[in-house]
Design a protein around this motif. Structure first.
Motif, PDB file in Angstrom:
ATOM      1  N   GLN A  28       0.836  -1.204   0.000  1.00 52.76           N
ATOM      2  CA  GLN A  28       0.000   0.000   0.000  1.00 52.76           C
ATOM      3  C   GLN A  28       0.869   1.250   0.000  1.00 52.76           C
ATOM      4  O   GLN A  28       0.587   2.230  -0.696  1.00 52.76           O
ATOM      5  N   CYS A  29       1.940   1.207   0.781  1.00 52.53           N
ATOM      6  CA  CYS A  29       2.859   2.342   0.842  1.00 52.53           C
ATOM      7  C   CYS A  29       3.591   2.513  -0.486  1.00 52.53           C
ATOM      8  O   CYS A  29       3.821   3.648  -0.938  1.00 52.53           O
ATOM      9  N   ARG A  30       3.937   1.410  -1.120  1.00 49.24           N
ATOM     10  CA  ARG A  30       4.612   1.489  -2.421  1.00 49.24           C
ATOM     11  C   ARG A  30       3.693   2.162  -3.464  1.00 49.24           C
ATOM     12  O   ARG A  30       4.126   2.976  -4.264  1.00 49.24           O
ATOM     13  N   GLU A  31       2.407   1.817  -3.415  1.00 48.98           N
ATOM     14  CA  GLU A  31       1.470   2.372  -4.389  1.00 48.98           C
ATOM     15  C   GLU A  31       1.351   3.889  -4.237  1.00 48.98           C
ATOM     16  O   GLU A  31       1.445   4.635  -5.220  1.00 48.98           O
ATOM     17  N   VAL A  32       1.148   4.377  -3.014  1.00 47.78           N
ATOM     18  CA  VAL A  32       0.965   5.815  -2.844  1.00 47.78           C
ATOM     19  C   VAL A  32       2.290   6.553  -3.039  1.00 47.78           C
ATOM     20  O   VAL A  32       2.310   7.668  -3.578  1.00 47.78           O
ATOM     21  N   SER A  33       3.405   5.952  -2.670  1.00 46.98           N
ATOM     22  CA  SER A  33       4.713   6.582  -2.891  1.00 46.98           C
ATOM     23  C   SER A  33       4.972   6.739  -4.385  1.00 46.98           C
ATOM     24  O   SER A  33       5.410   7.801  -4.846  1.00 46.98           O
ATOM     25  N   ALA A  34       4.694   5.674  -5.138  1.00 51.37           N
ATOM     26  CA  ALA A  34       4.906   5.727  -6.585  1.00 51.37           C
ATOM     27  C   ALA A  34       4.026   6.791  -7.219  1.00 51.37           C
ATOM     28  O   ALA A  34       4.467   7.556  -8.094  1.00 51.37           O
ATOM     29  N   ARG A  35       2.789   6.856  -6.781  1.00 50.42           N
ATOM     30  CA  ARG A  35       1.869   7.848  -7.340  1.00 50.42           C
ATOM     31  C   ARG A  35       2.368   9.261  -7.089  1.00 50.42           C
ATOM     32  O   ARG A  35       2.309  10.123  -7.976  1.00 50.42           O
ATOM     33  N   MET A  36       2.882   9.515  -5.893  1.00 52.54           N
ATOM     34  CA  MET A  36       3.348  10.864  -5.576  1.00 52.54           C
ATOM     35  C   MET A  36       4.659  11.208  -6.272  1.00 52.54           C
ATOM     36  O   MET A  36       4.960  12.385  -6.495  1.00 52.54           O
ATOM     37  N   LEU A  37       5.433  10.182  -6.626  1.00 52.45           N
ATOM     38  CA  LEU A  37       6.656  10.418  -7.398  1.00 52.45           C
ATOM     39  C   LEU A  37       6.392  10.438  -8.897  1.00 52.45           C
ATOM     40  O   LEU A  37       7.289  10.760  -9.681  1.00 52.45           O
ATOM     41  N   GLY A  38       5.183  10.047  -9.318  1.00 49.71           N
ATOM     42  CA  GLY A  38       4.878   9.950 -10.742  1.00 49.71           C
ATOM     43  C   GLY A  38       5.560   8.770 -11.393  1.00 49.71           C
ATOM     44  O   GLY A  38       5.955   8.837 -12.571  1.00 49.71           O
TER      45      GLY A  38
END
Length: 374
Positions: free
Chosen positions: A59-69
């Motif tokens: 879950q953390c990987r998903e939101v981190s990736a989204r915020m980094l684009g």
């Protein structure tokens, strides 16, 4: 960014406090504490708790990736930015004839691994002029031997935000073998990231992201996965950690995933997942729209008081940090502390940081105290 009600509800410790030190330590919202408690509850289940642990990582990987684009398989985690940069040094495996460019506005974590390498490359220093890094000053430092240019998108030292596209243009033209590494610790969660051609992105988790210590985000685009795969030992980053041939060879996952060499710091990632979702729920654009005018007011207020900010502000490159030097900095800092105005003080430098939970009253209170002691 926040109503009086939501600010009081989510950040109760800000009551009676003027907190302008997020560039050092954030004050997380209460949901982050609840996430840490959720980790504790899962940990109480013993081995069965790992189902929750690994779910939280993803879950953390998903939101981190989204915020980094970035894509989820381009993002991973380690324990801190210092570890990330030492693992980057392992991946690059530079030789004495190779060259690395660092800046005098960078945090030590990104600058010192190259000085400590067993076979240290040649390190060249890109120096700021008037508190800013000028791309024209970079040109003379680049060559065919340049393998890495290490920068911070926003400087921890004075708040300077690098002019990204001129940097990329100079590096691609004059150092075609060089990779660009960017530390976004002082940007992620505070300003919209605009560094699309970065070859690796690194961020700590306890500042503007509103997380806690013990985490670091690493982003490596797929195009660089093979060349930015670490040579570290471990197990979590290996494809064959428990296979029959594990004592004959170690086969790493590629790119960012190779930076997660051991068991994740689950508590930090539960916290980061909650923190980033809180920030993302508000929106970095909304945070910037609220906080940028406060930074501009603070910057102008310092000038009005005869206190010279260490770098100019550029409306097209917002930042959360304003800093100034003063011969009586210790006295100024003591006065701010007595007034419950929290800022950073180090070696003659006063640094103030404005996040989305700050208010116009915070800025005016800081300027009021400064006016009485400058």
């Amino acid at each position: 960014m926040l109503t009086d009600l939501s600010r009081s509800r989510d950040f109760p410790s800000l009551h009676g406090l003027t907190y302008l030190n997020t560039a050092a330590e954030s004050i997380p919202p209460l949901c982050v504490g609840e996430a840490i408690q959720a980790y504790w509850q899962d940990k109480q289940k013993g081995m069965r708790g790992r189902d929750g642990h690994f779910a939280a990582v993803e879950q953390c990987r998903e939101v981190s990736a989204r915020m980094l684009g970035m894509a989820t398989d381009e993002v991973a985690f380690c324990s801190c930015s210092s570890e990330a940069y030492n693992l980057l040094a392992s991946a690059l495996n530079l030789a004495a004839e190779d060259e690395v460019v660092v800046t005098d506005l960078d945090f030590p974590a990104g600058a010192t691994p190259w000085l400590r390498a067993v076979n240290a490359p040649q390190v060249k220093l890109w120096k700021a002029t008037g508190g800013e890094l000028q791309a024209s000053d970079l040109e003379a430092l680049l060559s065919e031997r340049t393998r890495l240019v290490q920068v911070s998108l926003v400087s921890f030292y004075n708040g300077h935000r690098i002019d990204w596209q001129p940097l990329v243009q100079r590096v691609r033209e004059r150092a075609p073998r060089a990779l660009i590494s960017v530390d976004v610790t002082q940007a992620l969660g505070r300003v919209e990231l605009k560094c699309p051609e970065a070859d690796i992105v690194i961020s700590s988790t306890h500042k503007w992201t509103l997380g806690v210590h013990g985490g670091c985000i690493i982003g490596v685009p797929r195009r660089n996965a093979e060349k930015l795969t670490t040579h570290a030992g471990g197990w979590y980053h290996l494809d064959n950690a428990f296979d029959h041939d594990r004592f004959d060879r170690a086969v790493p996952k590629l790119g960012a995933l190779s930076f997660s060499v051991g068991m994740p710091n689950f508590a930090a990632l539960y916290a980061l997942n909650a923190a980033l979702r809180y920030v993302d729920g508000i929106g970095v654009a909304a945070i910037s729209a609220h906080a940028d005018p406060l930074v501009q007011r603070l910057h102008a207020g310092l000038i009005d008081l005869g206190l010279k900010p260490m770098c100019p502000l550029h409306a097209e490159r917002p930042t959360g940090i304003v800093a100034f030097m003063h011969e009586r900095s210790a006295e100024i800092h003591a006065a701010l502390e007595r007034a419950e105005v929290h800022v950073m003080h180090s070696a003659g430098r006063i640094r103030l940081a404005v996040h989305g939970y700050n208010t116009a009253e915070d800025v005016e209170r800081a300027l009021e105290v400064l006016s009485s002691v400058k």
